[in-house]
Design an enzyme around this catalytic site. Structure first.
Site, PDB file in Angstrom:
ATOM      1  N   ASP A   1       9.900  -3.475 -12.600  1.00  0.00           N
ATOM      2  CA  ASP A   1       9.809  -2.215 -12.030  1.00  0.00           C
ATOM      3  C   ASP A   1      10.922  -1.663 -11.389  1.00  0.00           C
ATOM      4  O   ASP A   1      11.918  -2.376 -11.309  1.00  0.00           O
ATOM      5  CB  ASP A   1       8.737  -2.453 -10.833  1.00  0.00           C
ATOM      6  CG  ASP A   1       7.468  -2.793 -11.016  1.00  0.00           C
ATOM      7  OD1 ASP A   1       6.984  -2.223 -12.229  1.00  0.00           O
ATOM      8  OD2 ASP A   1       6.857  -3.552 -10.382  1.00  0.00           O
TER       9      ASP A   1
ATOM     10  N   TYR B   1       9.511 -15.042 -11.617  1.00  0.00           N
ATOM     11  CA  TYR B   1       9.562 -13.837 -10.622  1.00  0.00           C
ATOM     12  C   TYR B   1       9.928 -14.476  -9.458  1.00  0.00           C
ATOM     13  O   TYR B   1       9.546 -15.559  -9.117  1.00  0.00           O
ATOM     14  CB  TYR B   1       8.689 -13.192 -10.512  1.00  0.00           C
ATOM     15  CG  TYR B   1       8.080 -12.495 -12.056  1.00  0.00           C
ATOM     16  CD1 TYR B   1       8.390 -11.032 -11.962  1.00  0.00           C
ATOM     17  CD2 TYR B   1       7.259 -13.011 -12.754  1.00  0.00           C
ATOM     18  CE1 TYR B   1       8.125 -10.518 -13.279  1.00  0.00           C
ATOM     19  CE2 TYR B   1       7.000 -12.451 -13.857  1.00  0.00           C
ATOM     20  CZ  TYR B   1       7.233 -10.977 -14.124  1.00  0.00           C
ATOM     21  OH  TYR B   1       6.707 -10.488 -15.412  1.00  0.00           O
TER      22      TYR B   1
ATOM     23  N   TYR C   1       1.311  -8.208 -14.212  1.00  0.00           N
ATOM     24  CA  TYR C   1       1.551  -7.491 -13.200  1.00  0.00           C
ATOM     25  C   TYR C   1       1.565  -8.459 -11.993  1.00  0.00           C
ATOM     26  O   TYR C   1       0.472  -8.725 -11.312  1.00  0.00           O
ATOM     27  CB  TYR C   1       0.513  -6.272 -13.093  1.00  0.00           C
ATOM     28  CG  TYR C   1       0.518  -5.277 -13.649  1.00  0.00           C
ATOM     29  CD1 TYR C   1       1.564  -4.181 -13.911  1.00  0.00           C
ATOM     30  CD2 TYR C   1      -0.471  -5.123 -14.831  1.00  0.00           C
ATOM     31  CE1 TYR C   1       1.580  -3.339 -15.099  1.00  0.00           C
ATOM     32  CE2 TYR C   1      -0.535  -4.237 -15.772  1.00  0.00           C
ATOM     33  CZ  TYR C   1       0.345  -3.298 -16.031  1.00  0.00           C
ATOM     34  OH  TYR C   1       0.480  -2.479 -17.019  1.00  0.00           O
TER      35      TYR C   1
END
Ligand SMILES: [Zn+2]
Length: 431
Positions: A256, A323, A395
């Site tokens: 993002d 992440y 996501y």
């Protein structure tokens, strides 16, 4: 004397048959026998066959055959026949124009080479291929003659043009005609004489790091200027170095705009369109880009191919990503609750409907992605930090918030109260 009784070879006989009907220049005659002999040019072949034919016919005339056996075919043989023709008839030979190339092939090749060389030099090309377009009536005439006389050892005029031009360019400048990773295609058109160059992109393989947030991958212009600083913009110094027209980033997936890309960096192929210089050391390109801005760093690992781009794109979905998420939990979170999240999510397949935030540009579909590992710790009463390794395409923000039940299971669902991703970094992309 009937021709059936003449003791002559295949080449002379075939050539005599063809030349009785069609005038042919040395190249076009030689090309009809191009696959006989090796390391010869078609011009050499044509000239040799014509010479041998003239000598054979002369011998027959000496032995009593009528002169017409030679004089009828001489105008179609052209130049090499002029000496004997004058000797026998006392007249100058009027040559006929080549039935295939119109007598233009020889000068065409020379002129095309002279036009191609400045183009190759202007773009600093070292490896090139030649492509040829030949007007269809010429190709048809050639095919017709080959069929009419059952000539099975010929090659096409297109092949000859490509090879001869490639060979001559290679002899005259420091560049090679090579099919392996060509940097440009020289396109020539026969008989118009048009020559142009198609320069292949310079493709560089490497990785990028995004040290700040609100940086997009692609250049994102708006009337008021770029919406965000972008990785592509960070690569713009390459245009100055290479004289290229455009830089395009082909990355293996994307994060993002507000997520940083840290750790391993993200694999990418950088494409410079229509470069004028290619011989710049990778290190120099890398350093120039890295010095030119604070937020985007790159490493260049080598040169890439088109197949690499396809590979990067196609494998994207299957690649593991790790992440690091900073998570805020309503009313605070306890260590035991984080253990529960780790236990419940590790190895779990997450069902995600397209996130609300991207629904305006993506179709509403259900996607399944596995979480491979989660490891969390509390930072303050309400903040936790988690390392999440998952299949590509998960996501992560929605894995945390639950997106009003559109993603399940989620941090919010397991905790039974609101959780939100405050900051997100990608720390590893496996390739
Ligand atoms: Zn010709």
């Amino acid at each position: 004397m009937s021709e059936d009784h003449i003791d002559w070879g295949y080449l002379e006989r075939k050539a005599w048959e063809v030349l009785k009907k069609y005038p042919l220049c040395d190249r076009c005659l030689g090309r009809l026998f191009a696959r006989l002999g090796h390391g010869l040019s078609n011009k050499d072949r044509g000239r040799a066959i014509k010479t041998s034919l003239i000598m054979t016919l002369h011998k027959m005339i000496i032995e009593g055959a009528p002169q017409s056996i030679f004089t009828d075919v001489a105008p179609n043989i052209g130049g090499p026949a002029s000496g004997l023709y004058r000797k026998l008839t006392g007249q100058d030979l009027e040559e006929r124009t080549c039935a295939i190339c119109g007598g233009r092939l020889e000068t065409f090749i020379e002129e095309a080479v002279e036009r191609a060389i400045p183009l190759i030099k202007a773009y600093g090309v070292k490896r090139f291929i030649v492509g040829a377009r030949v007007s269809p009536p010429i190709l048809e005439r050639e095919e017709r003659i080959k069929e009419e006389y059952k000539l099975e050892h010929g090659e096409s005029i297109r092949a000859e043009i490509r090879r001869e031009i490639g060979k001559l360019i290679q002899e005259r400048i420091d560049a090679v005609a090579e099919f392996e990773r060509p940097e440009a295609t020289i396109l020539v058109e026969f008989p118009s004489g048009a020559v142009w160059i198609q320069v292949n992109s310079l493709l560089l393989r490497g990785r990028y790091w995004k040290l700040g947030r609100m940086i997009s991958q692609a250049y994102w212009p708006t009337p008021e200027g770029p919406k965000y600083f972008s990785i592509e913009q960070a690569l713009w110094p390459l245009l100055k170095l290479t004289g290229g027209e455009r830089v395009i980033l082909h990355a293996s997936g994307r994060e993002d705009v507000d997520a940083r890309m840290l750790g391993t960096g993200r694999p990418m192929v950088v494409e410079v369109k229509v470069p004028r210089r290619r011989d710049i050391p990778l290190q120099e390109m890398e350093e120039t880009i890295n010095k030119s801005n604070r937020w985007v760093k790159i490493a260049l690992e080598g040169y890439a191919t088109r197949q690499d781009i396809t590979l990067y794109k196609s494998e994207e979905a299957r690649k593991e990503k790790t992440y690091k998420a900073l998570i805020a939990v309503e009313g605070g979170v306890a260590e035991e609750e984080l253990r529960k999240i780790e236990e419940e999510l590790t190895g779990r397949v997450i069902m995600q409907r397209t996130p609300t935030r991207v629904l305006h540009r993506r179709p509403d579909i259900l996607r399944r992605r596995r979480v491979l590992e989660t490891s969390c710790k509390t930072l303050t009463k309400t903040l936790a930090e988690c390392l999440i390794t998952a299949e590509g395409g998960l996501y992560v923000k929605e894995l945390i918030s639950g997106d009003n039940g559109r993603t399940t299971p989620s941090f919010s669902e397991i905790l039974g109260r609101g959780a939100e991703c405050v900051e997100l970094d990608v720390v590893a992309v496996k390739l």
